[in-house]
Design a protein around this motif. Structure first.
Motif, PDB file in Angstrom:
ATOM      1  N   ALA A 183       0.829  -1.204   0.000  1.00  0.00           N
ATOM      2  CA  ALA A 183       0.000   0.000   0.000  1.00  0.00           C
ATOM      3  C   ALA A 183       0.865   1.257   0.000  1.00  0.00           C
ATOM      4  CB  ALA A 183      -0.916  -0.003   1.220  1.00  0.00           C
ATOM      5  N   ILE A 184       1.965   1.238   0.742  1.00  0.00           N
ATOM      6  CA  ILE A 184       2.866   2.388   0.790  1.00  0.00           C
ATOM      7  C   ILE A 184       3.489   2.645  -0.582  1.00  0.00           C
ATOM      8  CG2 ILE A 184       5.086   3.176   1.729  1.00  0.00           C
ATOM      9  CD1 ILE A 184       4.237   1.786   4.376  1.00  0.00           C
ATOM     10  N   ARG A 185       3.819   1.580  -1.287  1.00  0.00           N
ATOM     11  CA  ARG A 185       4.403   1.746  -2.626  1.00  0.00           C
ATOM     12  C   ARG A 185       3.395   2.323  -3.614  1.00  0.00           C
ATOM     13  NH1 ARG A 185       7.131  -3.176  -1.185  1.00  0.00           N
ATOM     14  NH2 ARG A 185       5.405  -4.406  -2.030  1.00  0.00           N
ATOM     15  N   HIS A 186       2.116   2.177  -3.325  1.00  0.00           N
ATOM     16  CA  HIS A 186       1.071   2.644  -4.247  1.00  0.00           C
ATOM     17  C   HIS A 186       0.173   3.702  -3.603  1.00  0.00           C
ATOM     18  CE1 HIS A 186       2.199  -1.412  -5.746  1.00  0.00           C
ATOM     19  NE2 HIS A 186       2.044  -0.847  -6.931  1.00  0.00           N
ATOM     20  N   LEU A 187       0.774   4.560  -2.773  1.00  0.00           N
ATOM     21  CA  LEU A 187      -0.006   5.575  -2.079  1.00  0.00           C
ATOM     22  C   LEU A 187      -0.749   6.504  -3.037  1.00  0.00           C
ATOM     23  CD1 LEU A 187       2.238   6.669   0.941  1.00  0.00           C
ATOM     24  CD2 LEU A 187      -0.030   5.620   1.027  1.00  0.00           C
ATOM     25  N   ALA A 188      -0.171   6.759  -4.183  1.00  0.00           N
ATOM     26  CA  ALA A 188      -0.788   7.682  -5.135  1.00  0.00           C
ATOM     27  C   ALA A 188      -2.138   7.181  -5.629  1.00  0.00           C
ATOM     28  CB  ALA A 188       0.149   7.921  -6.321  1.00  0.00           C
ATOM     29  N   ALA A 189      -2.422   5.903  -5.429  1.00  0.00           N
ATOM     30  CA  ALA A 189      -3.692   5.342  -5.894  1.00  0.00           C
ATOM     31  C   ALA A 189      -4.841   5.654  -4.941  1.00  0.00           C
ATOM     32  CB  ALA A 189      -3.560   3.828  -6.069  1.00  0.00           C
ATOM     33  N   TYR A 190      -4.530   6.170  -3.754  1.00  0.00           N
ATOM     34  CA  TYR A 190      -5.566   6.414  -2.750  1.00  0.00           C
ATOM     35  C   TYR A 190      -5.959   7.887  -2.690  1.00  0.00           C
ATOM     36  CZ  TYR A 190      -4.469   1.721  -1.114  1.00  0.00           C
ATOM     37  OH  TYR A 190      -4.271   0.366  -1.046  1.00  0.00           O
ATOM     38  N   ASP A 191      -7.223   8.102  -2.364  1.00  0.00           N
ATOM     39  CA  ASP A 191      -7.723   9.459  -2.149  1.00  0.00           C
ATOM     40  C   ASP A 191      -7.538   9.884  -0.700  1.00  0.00           C
ATOM     41  OD1 ASP A 191      -9.045   9.957  -4.834  1.00  0.00           O
ATOM     42  OD2 ASP A 191     -10.063   8.103  -4.228  1.00  0.00           O
ATOM     43  N   TRP A 192      -7.690   8.932   0.208  1.00  0.00           N
ATOM     44  CA  TRP A 192      -7.581   9.207   1.643  1.00  0.00           C
ATOM     45  C   TRP A 192      -6.785   8.112   2.336  1.00  0.00           C
ATOM     46  CZ3 TRP A 192      -9.357  13.541   4.130  1.00  0.00           C
ATOM     47  CH2 TRP A 192     -10.328  14.312   3.481  1.00  0.00           C
ATOM     48  N   VAL A 193      -6.000   8.507   3.344  1.00  0.00           N
ATOM     49  CA  VAL A 193      -5.452   7.561   4.309  1.00  0.00           C
ATOM     50  C   VAL A 193      -6.047   7.956   5.651  1.00  0.00           C
ATOM     51  CG1 VAL A 193      -3.414   6.551   5.382  1.00  0.00           C
ATOM     52  CG2 VAL A 193      -3.314   7.333   3.003  1.00  0.00           C
ATOM     53  N   VAL A 194      -6.650   6.989   6.332  1.00  0.00           N
ATOM     54  CA  VAL A 194      -7.439   7.280   7.529  1.00  0.00           C
ATOM     55  C   VAL A 194      -6.810   6.605   8.744  1.00  0.00           C
ATOM     56  CG1 VAL A 194      -9.689   6.989   8.617  1.00  0.00           C
ATOM     57  CG2 VAL A 194      -9.557   7.499   6.173  1.00  0.00           C
ATOM     58  N   PHE A 195      -6.573   7.405   9.797  1.00  0.00           N
ATOM     59  CA  PHE A 195      -5.928   6.897  11.004  1.00  0.00           C
ATOM     60  C   PHE A 195      -6.872   6.975  12.192  1.00  0.00           C
ATOM     61  CE2 PHE A 195      -2.511   8.479   8.289  1.00  0.00           C
ATOM     62  CZ  PHE A 195      -1.645   7.398   8.276  1.00  0.00           C
ATOM     63  N   GLY A 196      -6.979   5.857  12.910  1.00  0.00           N
ATOM     64  CA  GLY A 196      -7.857   5.805  14.072  1.00  0.00           C
ATOM     65  C   GLY A 196      -7.140   5.861  15.403  1.00  0.00           C
ATOM     66  N   SER A 197      -5.806   5.985  15.390  1.00  0.00           N
ATOM     67  CA  SER A 197      -5.055   6.030  16.648  1.00  0.00           C
ATOM     68  C   SER A 197      -3.668   6.588  16.401  1.00  0.00           C
ATOM     69  CB  SER A 197      -4.928   4.630  17.264  1.00  0.00           C
ATOM     70  OG  SER A 197      -4.061   3.825  16.479  1.00  0.00           O
ATOM     71  N   THR A 198      -3.042   7.082  17.472  1.00  0.00           N
ATOM     72  CA  THR A 198      -1.670   7.559  17.348  1.00  0.00           C
ATOM     73  C   THR A 198      -0.721   6.402  17.048  1.00  0.00           C
ATOM     74  OG1 THR A 198      -1.393   7.383  19.758  1.00  0.00           O
ATOM     75  CG2 THR A 198      -2.025   9.531  18.879  1.00  0.00           C
ATOM     76  N   ASN A 199      -1.024   5.220  17.560  1.00  0.00           N
ATOM     77  CA  ASN A 199      -0.188   4.059  17.250  1.00  0.00           C
ATOM     78  C   ASN A 199      -0.157   3.783  15.760  1.00  0.00           C
ATOM     79  OD1 ASN A 199       0.702   3.255  19.860  1.00  0.00           O
ATOM     80  ND2 ASN A 199      -1.304   2.407  20.287  1.00  0.00           N
ATOM     81  N   ALA A 200      -1.313   3.865  15.118  1.00  0.00           N
ATOM     82  CA  ALA A 200      -1.376   3.635  13.678  1.00  0.00           C
ATOM     83  C   ALA A 200      -0.557   4.679  12.935  1.00  0.00           C
ATOM     84  CB  ALA A 200      -2.827   3.652  13.209  1.00  0.00           C
ATOM     85  N   VAL A 201      -0.638   5.929  13.384  1.00  0.00           N
ATOM     86  CA  VAL A 201       0.141   7.001  12.758  1.00  0.00           C
ATOM     87  C   VAL A 201       1.629   6.712  12.871  1.00  0.00           C
ATOM     88  CG1 VAL A 201       0.809   9.431  12.957  1.00  0.00           C
ATOM     89  CG2 VAL A 201      -1.600   8.783  13.082  1.00  0.00           C
ATOM     90  N   GLU A 202       2.093   6.444  14.083  1.00  0.00           N
ATOM     91  CA  GLU A 202       3.515   6.246  14.316  1.00  0.00           C
ATOM     92  C   GLU A 202       4.051   5.039  13.547  1.00  0.00           C
ATOM     93  OE1 GLU A 202       3.665   5.993  18.512  1.00  0.00           O
ATOM     94  OE2 GLU A 202       3.426   8.155  18.823  1.00  0.00           O
ATOM     95  N   ARG A 203       3.303   3.959  13.578  1.00  0.00           N
ATOM     96  CA  ARG A 203       3.756   2.743  12.904  1.00  0.00           C
ATOM     97  C   ARG A 203       3.758   2.910  11.386  1.00  0.00           C
ATOM     98  NH1 ARG A 203       5.779  -1.909  15.704  1.00  0.00           N
ATOM     99  NH2 ARG A 203       5.485  -1.376  17.901  1.00  0.00           N
TER     100      ARG A 203
END
Length: 266
Positions: free
Chosen positions: A54-74
């Motif tokens: 997914a990281i290699r193909h980030l340009a394919a997404y309109d939104w990245v959605v985070f539900g926690s600080t852990n998800a952000v950091e990781r």
């Protein structure tokens, strides 16, 4: 400095060791003696493959959605590992479930484009819908292996194409014996719960130590960070005595102070 409303009170923080200070700090400022007893810790997912893809193909997404600080950091750390810094997220919009998550994103170099007023997954779904998310919108949701499915289900109901990738697992932590002894001796006034996993694992820690969870819970103020955690406590058979509004660490500390600060010492 004068005594705060929690002077003489002991508050136990069950967050992971890496995140405990975010709550311990505000409690200490209010005068509390803070006992940090992590009952959870975060570890790598079983397989980084889906997240890396997914990281290699980030340009394919309109939104990245985070539900926690852990998800952000990781997720941000994994972007760096995959040679994609936070700058690589400039072409995609980012959404955060709450102010704490959004603040961590800003600290790591990429502020959130959307933060709902309702600091829950349900509120984030509504906010994304209001922002135009719908049929054909591609959304990436980095989260814990054990995460709630509310975001995926809600966004899919809008017609979004949703990819959920695991960026960490939450597992039980072994508490320090001194903290358990305080619970055994009744030397804790309040216990804080900042996620469903802290509630579930706290009960398991008590049982493993030979303590009766019902007895311990009846003798402390049970403080929940928000409705999802409150519901997890209820499922375990316990009612939260206070719930933070909004769902932030500062608001949780203030609720505890309001509850315990108004009670005269016996």
């Amino acid at each position: 400095m004068g005594a705060g409303p929690l002077t003489g009170r002991t508050v136990l923080v069950t967050r992971s060791a890496e995140q405990a200070e975010g709550l311990a700090g505000p409690l200490a400022e209010l005068g509390a003696e803070v006992v940090v007893m992590p009952v959870i810790r975060q570890v790598d997912p079983p397989d980084w493959g889906p997240a890396d893809d997914a990281i290699r193909h980030l340009a394919a997404y309109d939104w990245v959605v985070f539900g926690s600080t852990n998800a952000v950091e990781r997720f941000f750390a994994r972007c760096v590992f995959c040679d994609r810094s936070s700058e690589g997220l400039t072409g995609v919009r980012l959404a955060a479930v709450g102010s704490g998550t959004a603040a961590r994103m800003a600290e790591l170099g990429r502020p959130a484009d959307l933060v709902p007023r309702d600091f829950r997954a349900e509120g984030l779904v509504d906010a994304l819908a209001a922002a135009g998310a719908g049929a054909g919108t591609r959304v990436l949701v980095p989260r814990a292996l054990e995460g709630r499915d509310t975001l995926r289900v809600g966004l899919a109901a809008l017609g979004c194409e949703v990819d959920v990738v695991t960026v960490y697992r939450t597992v039980a932590a072994v508490p320090e014996p001194e903290a358990v002894d305080r619970l055994r001796d009744g030397r804790v006034d309040a216990v804080t719960f900042t996620s469903p996993s802290t509630a579930r694992n706290f009960v398991e820690v008590l049982r493993a130590a030979g303590l009766d969870p019902d007895s311990v819970m009846s003798g402390v103020l049970k403080a929940s960070v928000g409705p999802v955690t409150t519901e997890a406590l209820r499922a375990l058979g316990y009612c939260a005595d206070v719930e933070a509004q909004p769902s932030t660490m500062e608001a949780l500390a203030a609720e505890i102070a309001a509850a315990l600060g108004s009670v005269e010492d016996a």
